[in-house]
Write a protein that holds these residues in place. Structure first.
Motif, PDB file in Angstrom:
ATOM      1  N   UNK A  70       1.049  -0.988  -0.341  1.00 30.87           N
ATOM      2  CA  UNK A  70       0.125   0.081  -0.331  1.00 30.87           C
ATOM      3  C   UNK A  70       1.283   1.552   0.309  1.00 30.87           C
ATOM      4  N   UNK A  71       2.076   1.368   0.714  1.00 33.51           N
ATOM      5  CA  UNK A  71       2.659   1.921   0.739  1.00 33.51           C
ATOM      6  C   UNK A  71       3.419   2.522  -0.402  1.00 33.51           C
ATOM      7  N   UNK A  72       3.942   1.882  -1.684  1.00 31.44           N
ATOM      8  CA  UNK A  72       4.477   1.541  -3.071  1.00 31.44           C
ATOM      9  C   UNK A  72       3.144   1.977  -3.634  1.00 31.44           C
ATOM     10  N   UNK A 127      -8.150  10.915  11.090  1.00 26.35           N
ATOM     11  CA  UNK A 127      -7.572  10.018  10.362  1.00 26.35           C
ATOM     12  C   UNK A 127      -7.512   8.775  11.067  1.00 26.35           C
ATOM     13  N   UNK A 128      -7.541   8.666  12.381  1.00 29.31           N
ATOM     14  CA  UNK A 128      -7.702   7.617  13.521  1.00 29.31           C
ATOM     15  C   UNK A 128      -9.375   7.061  13.213  1.00 29.31           C
ATOM     16  N   UNK A 176      -2.766   4.214  10.707  1.00 25.21           N
ATOM     17  CA  UNK A 176      -2.827   5.144  10.872  1.00 25.21           C
ATOM     18  C   UNK A 176      -1.889   6.836  10.381  1.00 25.21           C
ATOM     19  N   UNK A 177      -0.614   6.580  11.118  1.00 25.67           N
ATOM     20  CA  UNK A 177       0.448   7.043  10.607  1.00 25.67           C
ATOM     21  C   UNK A 177       0.352   7.502   8.721  1.00 25.67           C
ATOM     22  N   UNK A 178       0.183   6.204   7.964  1.00 24.21           N
ATOM     23  CA  UNK A 178       0.247   6.222   6.320  1.00 24.21           C
ATOM     24  C   UNK A 178      -1.007   7.178   6.111  1.00 24.21           C
ATOM     25  N   UNK A 224      -2.598  12.338   4.255  1.00 20.15           N
ATOM     26  CA  UNK A 224      -3.970  13.249   3.799  1.00 20.15           C
ATOM     27  C   UNK A 224      -3.516  14.657   4.464  1.00 20.15           C
ATOM     28  N   UNK A 225      -2.671  14.907   5.614  1.00 19.25           N
ATOM     29  CA  UNK A 225      -1.963  16.082   5.159  1.00 19.25           C
ATOM     30  C   UNK A 225      -1.725  17.259   4.142  1.00 19.25           C
ATOM     31  N   UNK A 226      -1.451  16.209   3.572  1.00 12.98           N
ATOM     32  CA  UNK A 226      -0.869  17.037   1.706  1.00 12.98           C
ATOM     33  C   UNK A 226      -1.874  17.648   1.765  1.00 12.98           C
TER      34      UNK A 226
END
Length: 211
Positions: free
Chosen positions: A87-89, A169-170, A146-148, A153-155
């Motif tokens: 998912x990160x990729x 986000x949580x 959650x961190x991901x 979303x903070x972008x």
């Protein structure tokens, strides 16, 4: 290759190194515990079930793992790390719109679970039968999701204007987890990818209620 798609070790003499043999045995045990727990449930699964599915000896099992729980937790952790990597990729370049990156991530997550029914059942449902050690690991994995998601979303400046972006986000991750777990519990793995559309619609409504 056996009926489950695992590579069987050649019979008789072969040219595999000891390291290759050990790696193959370990992988088969991890696949084996995932498959058999999905079928029978963690509490009804025995070490004998795992070694039969993995086609290794009892001695080999205990060379790799102290007990059934250790084998399961290793399978859980490695499966979770693999899914996190996928998912990160999938998010793609940092310069792309935040919601586009989020949607790619969500689609990859849902597709990954849909394509691995045994893993989804084992790690989303049966993990709770293992005890506190597994629950702690499950919580840690969710914290990393959650961190991901929060990072993506903070972008978007609109997300930052929410009263508490991190808490939001949580809530998103918790909601996704509940929806996904419900589908898996119903056996509706094929229906998982369809969740992406309503989830994304909800996220958009949070940052642009008038939209």
């Amino acid at each position: 290759m056996d009926s489950l798609g695992y590579e069987a070790l050649p019979r008789g003499r072969h040219h595999l190194t000891r390291e290759q043999v050990v790696t193959s045995q370990r992988e088969r045990l991890l696949h084996g515990v995932t498959e058999i727990v999905a079928e029978k449930g963690y509490l009804r699964t025995s070490v004998a079930d795992v070694i039969k599915r993995a086609r290794v000896s009892r001695e080999t099992f205990y060379e790799h793992f102290a007990d059934k729980q250790a084998c399961f937790l290793t399978a859980f952790e490695e499966g979770a790390e693999l899914l996190l990597g996928v998912v990160e990729k999938a998010a793609g370049p940092a310069g792309d719109p935040a919601l586009t990156r989020l949607e790619r991530t969500l689609v990859a997550y849902l597709d990954g679970l849909a394509n691995d029914p045994a893993g989804a059942c084992t790690f989303l449902l049966e993990v709770y039968a293992v005890g506190p050690a597994a629950a702690a690991r499950r919580f840690e994995i969710q914290r990393r999701f959650v961190e991901l998601i929060n990072g993506l979303l903070r972008e978007d400046d609109r997300w930052l204007r929410l009263p508490d972006p991190e808490f939001a986000s949580r809530i998103v991750v918790g909601g996704v987890a509940a929806l996904v777990t419900g589908k898996v519990a119903e056996g509706d793995h094929a229906g998982l990818p369809a969740l992406s559309k309503p989830i994304m619609a909800h996220v958009r409504s949070l940052i642009d209620p008038a939209g």
